[in-house]
Write a protein that holds these residues in place. Structure first.
Motif, PDB file in Angstrom:
ATOM      1  N   ILE A 132      -8.642  24.634 -24.614  1.00  0.00           N
ATOM      2  CA  ILE A 132      -9.526  24.658 -23.461  1.00  0.00           C
ATOM      3  C   ILE A 132     -10.091  23.252 -23.295  1.00  0.00           C
ATOM      4  O   ILE A 132     -10.906  22.802 -24.112  1.00  0.00           O
ATOM      5  CB  ILE A 132     -10.673  25.672 -23.641  1.00  0.00           C
ATOM      6  N   SER A 181     -11.119  34.905 -19.209  1.00  0.00           N
ATOM      7  CA  SER A 181     -10.765  33.598 -18.635  1.00  0.00           C
ATOM      8  C   SER A 181     -10.437  32.599 -19.733  1.00  0.00           C
ATOM      9  O   SER A 181      -9.467  31.826 -19.627  1.00  0.00           O
ATOM     10  CB  SER A 181     -11.904  33.071 -17.767  1.00  0.00           C
ATOM     11  N   ASP A 199     -13.370  19.442 -19.774  1.00  0.00           N
ATOM     12  CA  ASP A 199     -13.893  19.525 -18.409  1.00  0.00           C
ATOM     13  C   ASP A 199     -13.914  20.958 -17.886  1.00  0.00           C
ATOM     14  O   ASP A 199     -14.463  21.218 -16.822  1.00  0.00           O
ATOM     15  CB  ASP A 199     -13.091  18.629 -17.456  1.00  0.00           C
ATOM     16  N   TYR A 200     -13.311  21.906 -18.629  1.00  0.00           N
ATOM     17  CA  TYR A 200     -13.422  23.306 -18.254  1.00  0.00           C
ATOM     18  C   TYR A 200     -14.736  23.917 -18.705  1.00  0.00           C
ATOM     19  O   TYR A 200     -15.117  24.992 -18.256  1.00  0.00           O
ATOM     20  CB  TYR A 200     -12.282  24.129 -18.886  1.00  0.00           C
ATOM     21  N   ARG A 219     -16.131  28.537 -15.273  1.00  0.00           N
ATOM     22  CA  ARG A 219     -17.318  27.735 -14.924  1.00  0.00           C
ATOM     23  C   ARG A 219     -18.433  28.619 -14.365  1.00  0.00           C
ATOM     24  O   ARG A 219     -19.599  28.485 -14.760  1.00  0.00           O
ATOM     25  CB  ARG A 219     -16.939  26.667 -13.898  1.00  0.00           C
ATOM     26  N   ILE A 275      -6.748  30.782 -20.261  1.00  0.00           N
ATOM     27  CA  ILE A 275      -6.573  29.315 -20.285  1.00  0.00           C
ATOM     28  C   ILE A 275      -5.925  28.884 -21.586  1.00  0.00           C
ATOM     29  O   ILE A 275      -5.012  28.040 -21.609  1.00  0.00           O
ATOM     30  CB  ILE A 275      -7.941  28.623 -20.097  1.00  0.00           C
ATOM     31  N   ASP A 297      -8.753  30.590 -13.090  1.00  0.00           N
ATOM     32  CA  ASP A 297      -9.424  30.794 -14.382  1.00  0.00           C
ATOM     33  C   ASP A 297     -10.480  29.735 -14.634  1.00  0.00           C
ATOM     34  O   ASP A 297     -11.546  30.013 -15.195  1.00  0.00           O
ATOM     35  CB  ASP A 297      -8.392  30.768 -15.514  1.00  0.00           C
ATOM     36  N   ARG A 298     -10.186  28.500 -14.228  1.00  0.00           N
ATOM     37  CA  ARG A 298     -11.159  27.422 -14.426  1.00  0.00           C
ATOM     38  C   ARG A 298     -12.433  27.704 -13.651  1.00  0.00           C
ATOM     39  O   ARG A 298     -13.544  27.574 -14.178  1.00  0.00           O
ATOM     40  CB  ARG A 298     -10.543  26.101 -13.969  1.00  0.00           C
ATOM     41  N   GLU A 299     -12.267  28.127 -12.394  1.00  0.00           N
ATOM     42  CA  GLU A 299     -13.442  28.430 -11.587  1.00  0.00           C
ATOM     43  C   GLU A 299     -14.200  29.630 -12.153  1.00  0.00           C
ATOM     44  O   GLU A 299     -15.432  29.630 -12.225  1.00  0.00           O
ATOM     45  CB  GLU A 299     -13.006  28.720 -10.142  1.00  0.00           C
TER      46      GLU A 299
END
Length: 998
Positions: free
Chosen positions: A675, A664, A678-679, A597, A668, A592-594
């Motif tokens: 959230i 996403s 850094d996400y 981003r 998260i 989810d982080r990727e």
């Protein structure tokens, strides 16, 4: 070898002489001379005197019958074994009666005589011709399906026999049989008198050398339970009776088979007429046996022996089966034949345990036990299946206790639909040994028998599912349970204590948000006599029931209550598997982080391009201020457990994110409760790519067993069992290697005019307005509605106030999955046409803005099924995707069911009002193993039904000219398009898509 011989004279028929390709016969009052290809002997008589003689014409001219004297009738009566028949002269030197048919008529009468216990007798007559055998079946009281590819011969049969009791079918025999299989037709007698060759119109539709084995393989599903027999004859001297018997015995073992040459013999004159070869397949008794009369041990052994692993293995089981009533014997024989197609060892085990099983259970119970044994064989092999067969008493005992219980398979569809309607990410449901969740799948028991009534056990299933869902929605897994319990002397006790505390908190959350479900859960607690929390837990109950209670409160209470006795578990709280949850959660967070981003990066690039196009910002200005442009802001939202959710902002102003970015963010937030900063920052070069760490060598999955890590396992529908084979098909998702060869550019140049036209058409669809009539208010008067209202008022009716029209802009919310056939049969022009069609589709859809994905599929056998990623829903249509389209190449076979199930699962993850699954294919389902024919078609059909249940609309575009024979059965009458020429595929696909979605 049997003697299938007609002794002449017989009734009003007599063989007089044969030779040099001709035959002289007496049919009633007339002598007839006609051509006969098999009459290759020397004639006995020097001169033949015939009343009717067929003389061939000159080259290119038809021959004709010539009479020895004027006034001879072309049709006349005769007697044969007490039946009055008519012989007619037909074209090409044929007669309406043939000696071979006289033999078959005798057999038909014997097989159908005395079948009064059968409510319906259906006879299938293939290559039926002028209808001599159809007439014999009608005389025996049967209904006949009369099949022939020749319209002229059907007309002859109609003229002679009429319409009563006969269904005439003008069709090629093989095409008819495939259709009959899909329609699940069954027959009590099957007649096949195969010619050497046959024509449908001017096209050769039958070649005995090639097509006769194919026909024989299609016969088994057409054989009814009360089938009296099969007559299979061939006039081709190349087919011997033994070869036909072997072919028929392989596909239909367990019955008596008689085979031999067909001939007519005139003993007195030493005259013999060969007629080819024939096989007669029938029960092991000559005459019908009453339906309620049990078979004896010898009859049972003869039927079971062909399915056994060794000679003599059927003797003991047959002796035991002989004590059963006929209905149970037929039940066992049916399932022996079905199981033997999977394994002869399984068939032996079943027939050995069938008698004790039938003493313990009814037939429905025995069938359920057998299917469980077959599932064990499918997933774990013969040893596990043998153990399941031996545990028949345990199964019967459990089944008796389940008479008021509920099985998971019975309620899975309903429960899954219910859970999908709850908040949060989509969760899968699966049967398991214990009830728990890994935060993506809810594992529920195989069956529930705890409560006395079925409806109560269903309510318990529902409560179990809701409680596991609540763990994922209300944040039970936001902290590490393993780490928290490690500090206690007994980590297992601490974990059980946490589970009890968290169950109280989740009950309170459910009571606030789902009061109806909470009342059912309270009723379940009362029904099982749950005592509730002990007195020393009252303070904990009060704290955890507060609206603001979180998982941290449950952890905070652990030290205070650790030494005190644990309360009785709730009937629906299940178990905890924290290690599994943490592994799944960590992988999901990385994914989810990727995704977030990358999604933010695309949003930022989209904004930058729009600003540059408007001249409001330069690339240098954007690069300087990029870090401060995007942000997150909390907004109140009472539907979320935290009472808020996040929105994306651009320079402090709300910016609506795409659906995948929103999904996403919500995932998260569900996992972390926030959230983290850094996400937020969009990924640049070298961004984190967790998938790269997890990916294994695609070939590794095929080493060892098919349960290898990294593969997907899907059920497959067995239409003969009427049951799924569990985890039967093993699928690997691979990526097409990009190939930069300029194919896309060449395609766009080749179809430049069409591309422009498609872009204009799809651009119009993008902003399409629809005129709505009969509105309460609007932009203009609806003249039609006004006239109707005026007429109503004049008639004394109340005048409607819906008198206006207005324009309504259609909002498209469509996700489409293209499933591209990459089987070996697409080699050459078909593959190129598929790739060109995909290029044109992508160009059109980029204009339209619909979300779409492209996957290819192929594979070989159930253990090596493959789908190939060309474009996912998140991928932009860039040079990489174009190179993947260019690289699509033919591979192996077409096992469609597992591919449909996998791609439907991917499509189900996409939030869209309309979801389409469009297949581009060149033929029917097919694979190297048993997936051919009815098995593959029925599994594919079931996979499509499953997709429809999930709200997916399947559609098929094919270039298979025979597709109309099977696609309506699979996709429905209007959910497919057949394109008659490969070259038209690229031109048609985009137009079909436009019509499907507009």
């Amino acid at each position: 070898m049997a003697e299938l011989r007609l002794d002449s004279p017989c009734g009003d028929y007599a063989l007089l002489d044969v030779g040099r390709g001709r035959v002289l016969e007496r049919w009633g009052e007339y002598r007839v001379e006609r051509p006969e290809r098999l009459a290759d002997a020397e004639p006995r008589l020097d001169h033949w005197q015939a009343d009717w003689c067929f003389r061939p014409g000159a080259i290119g001219q038809p021959g004709d019958w010539q009479a020895a004297r004027p006034g001879l009738a072309r049709e006349w009566p005769l007697e044969f074994e007490g039946q009055r028949l008519h012989c007619r002269l037909l074209e090409e030197g044929r007669l309406s009666l043939q000696p071979r048919q006289l033999l078959c008529r005798q057999w038909i009468a014997a097989r159908l005589a005395g079948c009064y216990h059968l409510r319906r007798l259906r006879v299938l007559n293939l290559f039926a011709g002028a209808g001599a055998l159809t007439a014999a079946a009608l005389a025996a009281g049967a209904e006949v399906v009369h099949v022939d590819a020749s319209a002229a011969r059907l007309a002859e049969a109609r003229a002679a026999l009429g319409e009563d009791g006969i269904e005439y079918v003008e069709a090629e025999v093989l095409a008819f049989l495939e259709g009959a299989l899909r329609r699940r037709e069954r027959f009590e007698l099957i007649l096949v008198n195969a010619p050497r060759t046959a024509f449908g119109g001017t096209v050769q539709a039958w070649d005995s050398d090639i097509d006769l084995p194919r026909l024989i393989k299609l016969l088994p599903p057409l054989v009814g339970e009360d089938c009296r027999g099969i007559w299979l004859a061939s006039s081709d001297s190349g087919w011997q009776g033994e070869a036909l018997a072997q072919l028929l015995g392989e596909v239909l073992p367990g019955r008596r088979i008689e085979a031999g040459p067909l001939e007519v013999r005139e003993a007195a004159a030493g005259c013999r007429l060969p007629l080819g070869s024939a096989v007669r397949w029938s029960d092991d008794h000559d005459f019908p046996q009453a339906a309620d009369r049990p078979l004896d041990a010898a009859q049972l052994e003869a039927r079971i022996e062909p399915f056994m692993i060794a000679s003599g293995a059927a003797e003991a089981p047959a002796t035991a089966l002989a004590q059963l009533p006929r209905s149970q014997q037929d039940f066992v024989l049916h399932w022996v034949e079905v199981v033997a197609k999977t394994s002869s060892g399984m068939a032996f085990q079943f027939v050995c345990h069938a008698v004790p099983a039938l003493r313990l259970m009814d037939e429905a119970g025995v069938e359920a036990w057998l299917l469980q044994c077959m599932d064990a064989y499918d997933t774990a092999g013969l040893q596990a299946a043998v153990a399941a067969f031996q545990q028949v008493e345990d199964f019967a005992r459990e089944r008796r206790s389940r008479s008021t219980g509920v099985a998971f398979d019975e309620v899975a569809v309903v429960l899954e639909a219910f859970v999908q309607g709850l908040n949060g990410r989509r969760l899968k449901l699966q049967a398991g040994e214990v009830c728990y969740t890994d935060s993506e799948t809810l594992y529920l028991p195989q069956s529930l028998v705890r409560l006395p009534a079925r409806q109560d056990n269903f309510r318990l299933y529902k409560a179990l599912a809701v409680h596991q869902w609540a763990q994922t929605w209300y944040g039970s897994w936001r902290l590490s349970l393993v780490q928290a319990c490690r500090h206690f002397a007994d980590a297992e006790r601490a974990m059980a204590l946490f589970h009890a505390l968290e169950s109280l908190r989740l009950d309170a959350c459910i009571a606030r948000d789902l009061p109806g479900v909470a009342r059912e859960m309270a009723a379940l607690r009362e029904q099982v006599g749950h005592p509730g929390p002990p007195p020393h837990w009252m303070q904990a109950v009060e704290r955890l029931s507060r609206p603001g209670a979180r998982v941290e409160d449950s952890y905070a209470l652990l030290p205070d209550l650790y030494a005190l006795p644990l309360p009785e578990p709730l009937p629906y709280q299940g178990s905890l598997r924290p290690s599994e949850v943490e592994a799944v959660r960590a992988e999901r967070l990385a994914r989810d982080r990727e995704a977030l981003r990358l999604g933010l990066l695309r949003m930022e690039e989209s904004v930058r391009r729009r600003l540059e196009a408007a001249g409001l910002q330069s690339a240098e200005q954007d690069a300087a201020g990029r870090a401060s442009r995007l942000g997150l802001r909390k907004t109140p939202d009472e539907t979320m457990p935290e009472g808020c959710r996040y929105e994306v902002t651009l320079d402090g102003k709300p910016l609506a994110p795409p659906d995948e970015v929103r999904a996403s963010m919500d995932s998260i937030l569900q996992d972390l409760g926030e959230i983290p900063d850094d996400y937020l920052f969009a990924a640049g070069d070298g961004g984190y790519a967790p998938a790269a760490d997890r990916t294994r060598d695609p070939g590794e999955v095929w080493k060892g067993t098919y349960h290898e890590e990294g593969a997907f396992h899907y059920n497959e529908w067995d239409h003969e069992r009427q049951h799924y084979r569990k985890n039967w098909a093993v699928l690997r998702e691979l990526e097409v290697t990009p190939q930069h060869d300029g194919f896309v550019e060449r395609t766009l140049h080749k179809h430049a005019g069409l591309v422009k036209s498609l872009r204009r058409t799809f651009e119009a669809l993008r902003g399409e307005d629809k005129l709505l009539k009969k509105q309460v208010n609007g932009d203009d008067v609806d003249i039609d509605a006004l006239v109707e209202a005026w007429a109503d008022s004049k008639s004394g009716l109340e005048m409607s106030d819906r008198l206006f029209t207005k324009m309504h802009k259609l909002e498209r919310d469509i996700a489409v999955m293209f499933m591209v056939d990459m089987s070996g049969s697409t080699k050459g022009w078909i593959n190129e046409a598929e790739r060109e069609a995909l290029v044109l589709l992508c160009e059109s859809l980029e204009t339209l803005g619909d979300r779409y994905a492209i996957y290819g599929f192929s594979g070989m056998t159930r253990k090596r099924c493959e789908v190939y990623r060309v474009k996912t829903f998140d991928d932009p249509y860039d040079e990489t995707v174009k190179a993947r389209i260019s690289s699509i190449q033919p591979r192996d076979y077409t096992r469609m069911g597992v591919a449909i199930r996998h791609l439907s699962a991917l499509l189900n993850r996409v939030e869209a009002r309309t979801r389409l699954l469009i297949t581009l294919s060149d033929g029917k389902p097919d694979d190297y193993d048993t997936y051919r024919g009815a098995y593959g078609i029925e599994d594919t059909r079931m996979a499509l039904i499953e997709a429809k249940r999930d709200g997916i609309h399947p559609y098929c575009i094919t270039i298979d000219s025979e597709a109309r024979d099977y696609l309506p059965h699979m996709y429905g009458a209007v959910n497919y398009t057949v394109i008659d020429e490969v070259r038209k595929l690229p031109l048609k696909v985009s137009d079909i898509y436009r019509r499907l979605t507009s």
